[in-house]
Write an enzyme that holds these catalytic residues in place. Structure first.
Site, PDB file in Angstrom:
ATOM      1  N   CYS A   2       0.825  -1.206   0.000  1.00 51.84           N
ATOM      2  CA  CYS A   2       0.000   0.000   0.000  1.00 51.84           C
ATOM      3  C   CYS A   2       0.860   1.258   0.000  1.00 51.84           C
ATOM      4  O   CYS A   2       1.916   1.304   0.616  1.00 51.84           O
ATOM      5  CB  CYS A   2      -0.868   0.044   1.242  1.00 51.84           C
ATOM      6  SG  CYS A   2      -1.960  -1.350   1.379  1.00 51.84           S
ATOM      7  N   ARG A  27       5.125   0.201  -6.080  1.00 48.26           N
ATOM      8  CA  ARG A  27       5.107  -0.612  -4.863  1.00 48.26           C
ATOM      9  C   ARG A  27       4.182  -1.819  -5.007  1.00 48.26           C
ATOM     10  O   ARG A  27       4.255  -2.755  -4.224  1.00 48.26           O
ATOM     11  CB  ARG A  27       4.638   0.230  -3.674  1.00 48.26           C
ATOM     12  CG  ARG A  27       5.611   1.317  -3.290  1.00 48.26           C
ATOM     13  CD  ARG A  27       4.977   2.300  -2.332  1.00 48.26           C
ATOM     14  NE  ARG A  27       4.760   1.743  -1.010  1.00 48.26           N
ATOM     15  CZ  ARG A  27       5.642   1.776  -0.025  1.00 48.26           C
ATOM     16  NH1 ARG A  27       6.811   2.324  -0.223  1.00 48.26           N
ATOM     17  NH2 ARG A  27       5.362   1.267   1.155  1.00 48.26           N
ATOM     18  N   TRP A  74      -2.956  -2.632  -1.552  1.00 47.08           N
ATOM     19  CA  TRP A  74      -2.558  -4.006  -1.828  1.00 47.08           C
ATOM     20  C   TRP A  74      -3.302  -4.839  -0.788  1.00 47.08           C
ATOM     21  O   TRP A  74      -3.018  -4.759   0.405  1.00 47.08           O
ATOM     22  CB  TRP A  74      -1.041  -4.148  -1.678  1.00 47.08           C
ATOM     23  CG  TRP A  74      -0.497  -5.467  -2.094  1.00 47.08           C
ATOM     24  CD1 TRP A  74      -0.100  -5.842  -3.348  1.00 47.08           C
ATOM     25  CD2 TRP A  74      -0.260  -6.608  -1.248  1.00 47.08           C
ATOM     26  NE1 TRP A  74       0.357  -7.130  -3.331  1.00 47.08           N
ATOM     27  CE2 TRP A  74       0.274  -7.628  -2.068  1.00 47.08           C
ATOM     28  CE3 TRP A  74      -0.447  -6.872   0.104  1.00 47.08           C
ATOM     29  CZ2 TRP A  74       0.628  -8.881  -1.582  1.00 47.08           C
ATOM     30  CZ3 TRP A  74      -0.099  -8.132   0.596  1.00 47.08           C
ATOM     31  CH2 TRP A  74       0.428  -9.109  -0.249  1.00 47.08           C
ATOM     32  N   ASN A 100      -1.575   1.830   5.608  1.00 49.28           N
ATOM     33  CA  ASN A 100      -0.665   0.816   5.070  1.00 49.28           C
ATOM     34  C   ASN A 100      -0.272  -0.069   6.233  1.00 49.28           C
ATOM     35  O   ASN A 100       0.164   0.442   7.262  1.00 49.28           O
ATOM     36  CB  ASN A 100       0.578   1.519   4.476  1.00 49.28           C
ATOM     37  CG  ASN A 100       1.680   0.540   4.116  1.00 49.28           C
ATOM     38  OD1 ASN A 100       1.440  -0.660   3.985  1.00 49.28           O
ATOM     39  ND2 ASN A 100       2.885   1.050   3.961  1.00 49.28           N
ATOM     40  N   GLY A 101      -0.439  -1.387   6.084  1.00 50.89           N
ATOM     41  CA  GLY A 101      -0.064  -2.283   7.176  1.00 50.89           C
ATOM     42  C   GLY A 101      -1.231  -3.143   7.605  1.00 50.89           C
ATOM     43  O   GLY A 101      -2.228  -3.264   6.893  1.00 50.89           O
ATOM     44  N   GLU A 475      17.412 -17.875  -8.191  1.00 48.09           N
ATOM     45  CA  GLU A 475      16.996 -16.552  -8.652  1.00 48.09           C
ATOM     46  C   GLU A 475      16.318 -16.652 -10.024  1.00 48.09           C
ATOM     47  O   GLU A 475      15.301 -16.008 -10.275  1.00 48.09           O
ATOM     48  CB  GLU A 475      18.218 -15.617  -8.692  1.00 48.09           C
ATOM     49  CG  GLU A 475      17.938 -14.208  -9.163  1.00 48.09           C
ATOM     50  CD  GLU A 475      16.906 -13.440  -8.342  1.00 48.09           C
ATOM     51  OE1 GLU A 475      16.483 -13.927  -7.280  1.00 48.09           O
ATOM     52  OE2 GLU A 475      16.514 -12.354  -8.796  1.00 48.09           O
ATOM     53  N   LYS A 479      12.544 -15.447 -10.855  1.00 46.66           N
ATOM     54  CA  LYS A 479      12.268 -14.435 -11.896  1.00 46.66           C
ATOM     55  C   LYS A 479      11.192 -14.958 -12.843  1.00 46.66           C
ATOM     56  O   LYS A 479      10.244 -14.251 -13.152  1.00 46.66           O
ATOM     57  CB  LYS A 479      13.526 -14.120 -12.736  1.00 46.66           C
ATOM     58  CG  LYS A 479      14.595 -13.256 -12.155  1.00 46.66           C
ATOM     59  CD  LYS A 479      14.273 -11.803 -12.058  1.00 46.66           C
ATOM     60  CE  LYS A 479      13.541 -11.463 -10.810  1.00 46.66           C
ATOM     61  NZ  LYS A 479      14.247 -11.239  -9.594  1.00 46.66           N
ATOM     62  N   GLU A 482       7.598 -15.417 -11.104  1.00 50.43           N
ATOM     63  CA  GLU A 482       6.884 -14.225 -10.616  1.00 50.43           C
ATOM     64  C   GLU A 482       6.315 -13.371 -11.742  1.00 50.43           C
ATOM     65  O   GLU A 482       5.313 -12.700 -11.546  1.00 50.43           O
ATOM     66  CB  GLU A 482       7.748 -13.395  -9.666  1.00 50.43           C
ATOM     67  CG  GLU A 482       8.923 -12.692 -10.286  1.00 50.43           C
ATOM     68  CD  GLU A 482       9.751 -11.910  -9.273  1.00 50.43           C
ATOM     69  OE1 GLU A 482       9.204 -11.444  -8.269  1.00 50.43           O
ATOM     70  OE2 GLU A 482      10.961 -11.779  -9.501  1.00 50.43           O
ATOM     71  N   HIS A 498      16.678 -37.272  -6.089  1.00 50.48           N
ATOM     72  CA  HIS A 498      16.070 -37.626  -4.795  1.00 50.48           C
ATOM     73  C   HIS A 498      14.585 -37.303  -4.761  1.00 50.48           C
ATOM     74  O   HIS A 498      13.987 -37.210  -3.695  1.00 50.48           O
ATOM     75  CB  HIS A 498      16.806 -36.911  -3.654  1.00 50.48           C
ATOM     76  CG  HIS A 498      18.211 -37.379  -3.495  1.00 50.48           C
ATOM     77  ND1 HIS A 498      18.544 -38.630  -3.024  1.00 50.48           N
ATOM     78  CD2 HIS A 498      19.385 -36.781  -3.820  1.00 50.48           C
ATOM     79  CE1 HIS A 498      19.860 -38.775  -3.030  1.00 50.48           C
ATOM     80  NE2 HIS A 498      20.391 -37.663  -3.517  1.00 50.48           N
ATOM     81  N   LYS A 591       6.381  -4.273  -4.483  1.00 47.10           N
ATOM     82  CA  LYS A 591       7.816  -3.979  -4.516  1.00 47.10           C
ATOM     83  C   LYS A 591       8.383  -3.857  -3.117  1.00 47.10           C
ATOM     84  O   LYS A 591       9.528  -4.211  -2.853  1.00 47.10           O
ATOM     85  CB  LYS A 591       8.017  -2.674  -5.290  1.00 47.10           C
ATOM     86  CG  LYS A 591       9.466  -2.288  -5.517  1.00 47.10           C
ATOM     87  CD  LYS A 591      10.076  -3.134  -6.603  1.00 47.10           C
ATOM     88  CE  LYS A 591      11.559  -2.908  -6.767  1.00 47.10           C
ATOM     89  NZ  LYS A 591      12.196  -4.086  -7.390  1.00 47.10           N
TER      90      LYS A 591
END
Ligand code: F6R
Length: 596
Positions: A2, A27, A74, A100-101, A475, A479, A482, A498, A591
């Site tokens: 947010c 964000r 968000w 926000n939160g 990584e 990438k 997402e 395994h 973000k």
């Protein structure tokens, strides 16, 4: 996550708020809204969609005035919808706020408020805060500071609020508990935002709000109060560093632009480190007996890559922990803790850092955003010079974190005597050569694009590697998944047999990262195992390694992760583009992850 903006002053709030929200879009969010107070009273406009939609609707909207708040949401409590979008207003109409939160005790508070007759029209914890504040406002004879301090004393969780009280039409209040808030100082106008970009459009004089602080903004002054309601004397900071324009330039997406900015970002980071950027760390590198690295997501992956480099170079065991796990682990705490974070605001990394400090550890932060909470709370902050990163999927921040970590590893190795000054100089020369080598890889962009076109419709895939290459595989798989939503899993190549090998069937793609000479033969065997089951390979290697689809220039083996990650970034980018996804704003991602 947010984003909050606020404005009070001589100008029209609406365009300032909308422009501010545009600069917080990076964000991550799913809905947006503004409230403006002026000659038409208080007007609220919300949308379940982009800031662009909101701006379009606002062009024929009656909200005019010099005071207002805005928000990009968000979703945490309540699904993304217009009803749940902020700003929210209390049932008695006294309190209007954005948030926000997360209010952790919202359920219990909501039940009490409902019993007392307060009504709710959304599913959010934010509306609970609005009603709760309205109730406290009545209790404290309409004293906003007493209301907010009382709230701070009882509210659980982490949050930032921008608040309007209807009986105070010339004031904008703000409150911070964990989630970031910055106040910008103008001439006859003042600003509020979750992050610097909206503020830097108007001013370079800012106050970073600290935990538990309350701010009261008027057009010509700002006052700060402690959580006990005492007036505070705070010093404004001048933002002296250059900020980049938030535009894509010649690139179709921020992610592609940021991938191409990497040679310069790496060169800038090395320049900064060589010109004294690491001075504050020197003291903490003495007599390190235990080293722990903490981070989330890609920053955690940087930690894994550094683990291999530091252990090899410094002969020192390194522990790497997900910050979200570390913060709740019951472990003896010792030595040096390095927190890695692009935003410097990630809630879990911040909490883990605080835990380490409380446990008596020395703390270093590798951070991109100057002045962020993690940078300010660590004993020493090493700033990556990536510049502002807008795309949600990190590229240049990841790489500059890695470079900073390598540089730190070399300094630590000299300090410990595991390498001498001459060896350190050779390693530094290798680091300095990286920007040219990165450019060389970027020139293979079209070949990588062709591979992406070929594989864009795959159902799932694997990334495998050994040692440092395994860290890069992690990584690469993050990438890809997402931004393209293709399930992708990273495996230490030796682990494949395994379990996961049962998923390899004819046509399954396995991306192999293979840059570590000591394990070339082992990798070849793993690749054989994949091919024997009909799996297909996409190989990234070096001359003399395995037969490669993407061939990387060589550098010191410990630093290879900084090169092998580039084709994986490009591959993920092009797969996402070929699938028609919104590359820079992947679904559900933010973000800056300021909640747990
Ligand atoms: C992935 C990505 C995230 C972040 C993670 C930590 O592309 O960007 O996984 O790395 O959310 O964020 P910071 O580094 O800001 O602490």
């Amino acid at each position: 996550m947010c984003g909050i903006v606020g404005y009070i002053g001589k100008g029209q709030a609406k365009p300032i708020l909308l422009q501010g929200l545009k600069h917080l879009e990076y964000r991550g969010y799913d809905s947006a809204g503004i409230a403006v107070w002026g000659k038409n009273g208080l007007q609220i406009l919300k949308t379940h969609g982009r800031v662009e939609d909101l701006s379009q609707q606002a062009s024929t909207w009656e909200g005019e005035g010099n005071l207002g708040i805005g928000h990009t949401r968000w979703a945490t409590h309540g699904k993304p919808s217009k009803k749940n979008a902020h700003p929210h207003i209390s049932a008695d109409g006294q309190v209007i706020l954005t948030h926000n939160g997360i209010l952790e005790n919202y359920l219990q508070v909501k039940q009490t408020l409902q019993l007392e007759g307060w009504s709710f029209s959304s599913d959010t914890d934010t509306e609970v805060i609005a009603n709760w504040l309205a109730k406290l406002f009545q209790l404290h004879n309409q004293d906003p500071i007493a209301t907010l301090t009382d709230f701070l004393g009882q509210a659980q969780g982490s949050f930032a609020l921008a608040i309007l009280f209807r009986n105070f039409p010339n004031r904008l209040f703000a409150l911070r508990k964990e989630s970031p808030l910055v106040v910008g100082i103008g001439e006859g106008e003042n600003f509020l935002a979750s992050d610097l970009p909206p503020l830097l459009l108007h001013t370079r004089r800012v106050y970073y709000m600290e935990n538990g602080e309350i701010a009261c903004l008027q057009a010509d002054k700002v006052a700060f109060y402690s959580d006990k309601g005492e007036l505070l004397s705070k010093k404004a900071e001048e933002i002296s560093w250059q900020t980049e324009k938030m535009d894509k330039g010649k690139y179709p997406h921020f992610m592609l632009k940021e991938i191409h900015e990497q040679p310069e970002a790496v060169a800038r980071t090395l320049r900064y480190l060589r010109e004294g950027g690491m001075d504050c760390a020197k003291h903490w590198l003495k007599n390190v007996e235990q080293l722990t690295i903490i981070g989330c997501g890609s920053s955690y992956h940087v930690g894994i890559a550094l683990q291999y480099a530091i252990e090899r170079l410094c002969q020192l065991p390194v522990r790497v922990e997900l910050a979200s796990e570390f913060r709740y682990r019951e472990i003896p705490m010792q030595g040096l803790v390095v927190a890695i974070s692009q935003s410097g605001e990630t809630a879990d990394t911040l909490a883990a850092l605080r835990k380490a400090k409380k446990g008596g550890c020395a703390t270093l932060a590798i951070v991109n955003v100057v002045g962020s909470a993690i940078a300010r709370e660590a004993d020493c902050a090493l700033y990556t010079q990536a510049g502002m990163e807008i795309a949600v999927a990190t590229t240049k921040a990841y790489l500059t974190q890695l470079i900073t970590g390598y540089y730190l590893a070399v300094q630590l190795a000299v300090e410990r005597g595991s390498i001498d000054v001459f060896q350190a100089r050779c390693l530094l020369a290798d680091l300095l050569d990286l920007p040219e080598k990165i450019k060389e890889i970027l020139r293979q962009k079209e070949a990588i694009h062709r591979l992406a076109k070929r594989w864009k419709d795959m159902q799932y895939c694997f990334f495998i590697g050994r040692g440092m290459d395994y860290a890069v595989s992690m990584e690469g798989s993050l990438k890809l998944k997402e931004i393209s939503y293709i399930p992708a899993e990273a495996y230490a190549a030796g682990e494949l047999k395994h379990g996961a090998i049962s998923l390899i069937e004819p046509g399954t793609l396995v991306c192999c990262v293979c840059t570590q000479e000591g394990v070339f033969d082992k990798m070849r065997s793993n690749m054989q195992e994949v091919q024997s089951r009909g799996g297909e390979l996409l190989t990234i290697s070096i001359p003399g390694g395995v037969a490669c689809d993407i061939c990387l220039p060589k550098t010191e083996e410990m630093f290879m992760a900084s090169l092998s990650v580039i084709p994986l970034q490009l591959f993920a980018y092009f797969v996402s583009v070929e699938r028609g996804e919104d590359v820079d704003k992947p679904l559900n991602l933010a973000k800056s992850v300021t909640v747990e």
